[in-house]
Write a protein that holds these residues in place. Structure first.
Motif, short mmCIF file in Angstrom:
data_model
loop_
_atom_site.label_atom_id
_atom_site.label_comp_id
_atom_site.label_asym_id
_atom_site.label_seq_id
_atom_site.Cartn_x
_atom_site.Cartn_y
_atom_site.Cartn_z
N GLU A 139 80.31 13.53 122.49
CA GLU A 139 80.45 14.99 122.40
C GLU A 139 79.52 15.70 123.38
O GLU A 139 79.88 16.72 123.96
CB GLU A 139 80.18 15.47 120.97
CG GLU A 139 81.26 15.12 119.99
CD GLU A 139 82.60 15.72 120.37
OE1 GLU A 139 82.66 16.92 120.74
OE2 GLU A 139 83.60 14.99 120.31
N LYS A 198 81.08 15.60 126.78
CA LYS A 198 82.16 16.58 126.89
C LYS A 198 81.59 17.99 127.07
O LYS A 198 82.08 18.79 127.88
CB LYS A 198 83.05 16.56 125.66
CG LYS A 198 83.93 15.34 125.55
CD LYS A 198 84.74 15.42 124.26
CE LYS A 198 85.44 14.12 123.96
NZ LYS A 198 86.12 14.16 122.66
N GLU A 230 80.21 18.53 130.50
CA GLU A 230 81.31 18.70 131.45
C GLU A 230 81.86 20.13 131.39
O GLU A 230 82.15 20.74 132.41
CB GLU A 230 82.41 17.70 131.14
CG GLU A 230 83.53 17.67 132.15
CD GLU A 230 84.56 16.61 131.83
OE1 GLU A 230 85.75 16.94 131.87
OE2 GLU A 230 84.16 15.48 131.52
#
Length: 190
Positions: free
Chosen positions: A134, A137, A140
């Motif tokens: 997580e 992500k 990103e």
């Protein structure tokens, strides 16, 4: 000086310009003064609440500038234009700042983001592997905000405009104010 509803667009654009510049300057100041705040969930919540109050203030200001009364449609038009201008100005200033003034900004704050999110997920009791996935992500997604490709820039703008429209719908429903049907009666008893 009170403006009429015909001048709603100009007043809304001016208020939006102020909000957009305020947002961008606030982000730049935080980047230089306390970049670790970018990794704090509490800062994110406080930032959201602060700008909600700013939007409320400028919405009320906009209604006052047009005479104090507007129906839902007029309120939606003015509030959305104000939010639209704020989103565009904020996005352009941030893009120019993070692309040309501080091109390595994301590398400076990515560690803070990873650390803050890891602590948050650990406090939530999330499994370490799931937390790492997580965090990756989230980092990103943050990179798409600080160093976007042209496609990501368009996506960020579309999301910002969508959020602005939904917020404008809610604010228009809350801040609409119809003029009274009957004029108040004043008794002149002499």
């Amino acid at each position: 000086m009170e403006l009429s509803l015909e001048n709603l667009n100009k007043a809304a654009a001016n208020n939006g310009l102020i909000i957009g510049i305020l947002s961008a300057v606030f982000g730049i100041i935080i980047f230089y003064v306390a970049p670790a705040l970018f990794g704090s969930m509490w800062f994110g919540i406080a930032n959201m609440i602060f700008f909600l109050v700013v939007y409320i203030f400028f919405t009320i200001d906009l209604r006052k500038k047009v005479g104090g009364y507007w129906n839902f449609r007029q309120a939606l038009k003015g509030i959305f234009l104000m939010a639209f201008v704020a989103v565009i100005v904020g996005a352009v200033v941030n893009y120019v700042f993070y692309k040309f003034v501080e091109p390595d900004a994301f590398s400076k704050i990515s560690g803070y983001i990873e650390e803050g999110m890891t602590k948050t997920f650990e406090n939530m009791g999330m499994d370490a592997d799931a937390a790492d996935a997580e965090v990756a992500k989230a980092v990103e997604r943050m990179q798409a905000q600080f160093d976007p490709t042209p496609l990501q820039m368009v996506q960020n703008l579309a999301i910002g405009i969508g959020v602005a429209f939904v917020m404008s719908l809610i604010f228009a429903a809350i801040f609409k104010k119809e003029p009274p049907i009957f004029a108040p009666v004043e008794d002149d008893i002499d």
